[in-house]
Design an enzyme around this catalytic site. Structure first.
Site, short mmCIF file in Angstrom:
data_model
loop_
_atom_site.label_atom_id
_atom_site.label_comp_id
_atom_site.label_asym_id
_atom_site.label_seq_id
_atom_site.Cartn_x
_atom_site.Cartn_y
_atom_site.Cartn_z
N HIS A 4 -11.41 22.07 12.01
CA HIS A 4 -10.50 21.64 10.96
C HIS A 4 -10.87 22.16 9.57
CE1 HIS A 4 -10.12 18.66 14.23
NE2 HIS A 4 -8.85 18.73 13.93
N GLY A 20 -9.62 11.04 -0.30
CA GLY A 20 -8.68 11.09 0.81
C GLY A 20 -7.52 12.03 0.53
N ARG A 43 -4.32 22.29 7.60
CA ARG A 43 -3.59 21.02 7.53
C ARG A 43 -3.45 20.52 6.10
NH1 ARG A 43 -3.04 17.79 12.27
NH2 ARG A 43 -3.66 18.93 14.15
N GLU A 179 -10.69 -1.23 2.02
CA GLU A 179 -10.34 0.18 2.04
C GLU A 179 -10.25 0.61 3.49
OE1 GLU A 179 -13.08 3.04 2.41
OE2 GLU A 179 -13.62 1.39 3.73
N MET A 180 -10.30 1.92 3.80
CA MET A 180 -10.04 2.35 5.18
C MET A 180 -10.96 3.44 5.71
SD MET A 180 -5.85 2.34 5.31
CE MET A 180 -5.87 2.48 7.11
N GLU A 181 -12.03 3.77 5.00
CA GLU A 181 -12.84 4.91 5.43
C GLU A 181 -14.35 4.69 5.50
OE1 GLU A 181 -8.95 6.26 4.34
OE2 GLU A 181 -10.40 5.43 2.91
N SER A 203 -7.54 0.11 -7.22
CA SER A 203 -6.18 0.53 -7.56
C SER A 203 -5.16 -0.60 -7.39
CB SER A 203 -5.76 1.71 -6.69
OG SER A 203 -5.79 1.37 -5.32
N ASP A 204 -5.54 -1.63 -6.62
CA ASP A 204 -4.67 -2.77 -6.38
C ASP A 204 -5.55 -4.01 -6.27
OD1 ASP A 204 -2.00 -1.23 -5.30
OD2 ASP A 204 -3.81 -0.30 -4.51
#
Length: 234
Positions: A4, A20, A43, A179-181, A203-204
């Site tokens: 990748h 991200g 990508r 978060e997600m990572e 951010s939120d």
């Protein structure tokens, strides 16, 4: 080259920042680095190498979610020998003391992801943690720079839209933000014995229903970016 990342050998620095968003990677490279070369376009996950204060640094977009950052962090460590990885992203505040635009340094990462149990089996609850030396550097720089920052546990979620998770209980146990990572990054850094740290701007705020705009998230995170870069070269 890897599956990748189409960078030739030697074109990626020992230290890589991991936003991200590919557009944030581009913004960071164009506004904070000199002598910039884009080494990856596969990508549209843009990757750049340049110079910050005399030192070579790379920036690699990872996409959203643990499966995506797992792909790029694995290939960076396994195929390109990267030694230090710093996630530079956004998070959603959970704790009362956390506010919009504050910086969160992820000391540890709680998660609802099956990635941990799939790695170790049901008998072990592995605790993904950040690298202490990077964390100490980032906290010292943030304190010296008089930034509004927090150090502690973050939640890495598998789903962005998740109505089933009791975030309130996690907040009661001291989780600062979601978060997600980060859990995947810390898990893989442990596997390859590399240094990793999550540095994120709030951010939120999910409890107070406060939000930065998409443009603000992309372009106004300069304090976090500078902190990550200074940590990278310290």
């Amino acid at each position: 080259m890897s599956t990748h990342i189409n960078a030739p050998a030697g074109s990626i620095a020992d230290t890589v920042l991991l936003p991200g968003d590919p557009l944030r990677a581009q913004y960071m490279a164009e506004n904070f680095l000199t002598d910039v070369v884009r080494y990856n376009e596969v990508r549209a996950a843009y990757g750049y190498t340049g110079v910050y204060r005399g030192q070579k640094v790379s920036i690699q977009a990872t996409g959203m979610g643990m499966p995506s950052i797992a792909i790029y962090s694995t290939e960076l460590m396994r195929d390109y020998g990267v030694q230090r990885l710093i996630r530079t992203g956004t998070c959603g505040g959970l704790a009362e003391e956390v506010h919009l635009r504050d910086i969160v340094l992820a000391q540890a990462a709680t998660t609802d992801s099956s990635m941990i149990v799939n790695t170790f089996g049901p008998g072990v609850s592995f605790a993904p943690t950040g690298d202490f030396n990077l964390l100490r550097k980032a906290a010292t720089i943030a304190e010296t720079s008089k930034l509004s920052f927090h150090v502690g546990n973050v939640l890495g979620e598998d789903q962005f839209y998740n109505d089933n998770l009791d975030r309130g209980k996690l907040t009661d146990y001291g989780v600062l933000a979601t978060e997600m990572e980060v859990p995947a990054l810390y898990l893989l850094a442990a596997k390859y014995r590399r240094q990793a740290l999550g540095i994120m701007t709030v951010s939120d705020h999910l409890v107070r229903d406060e939000h930065l705009s998409a443009e603000e998230r992309q372009l106004t995170l300069n304090q976090m970016i500078e902190l990550a870069l200074q940590t990278a070269i310290s």
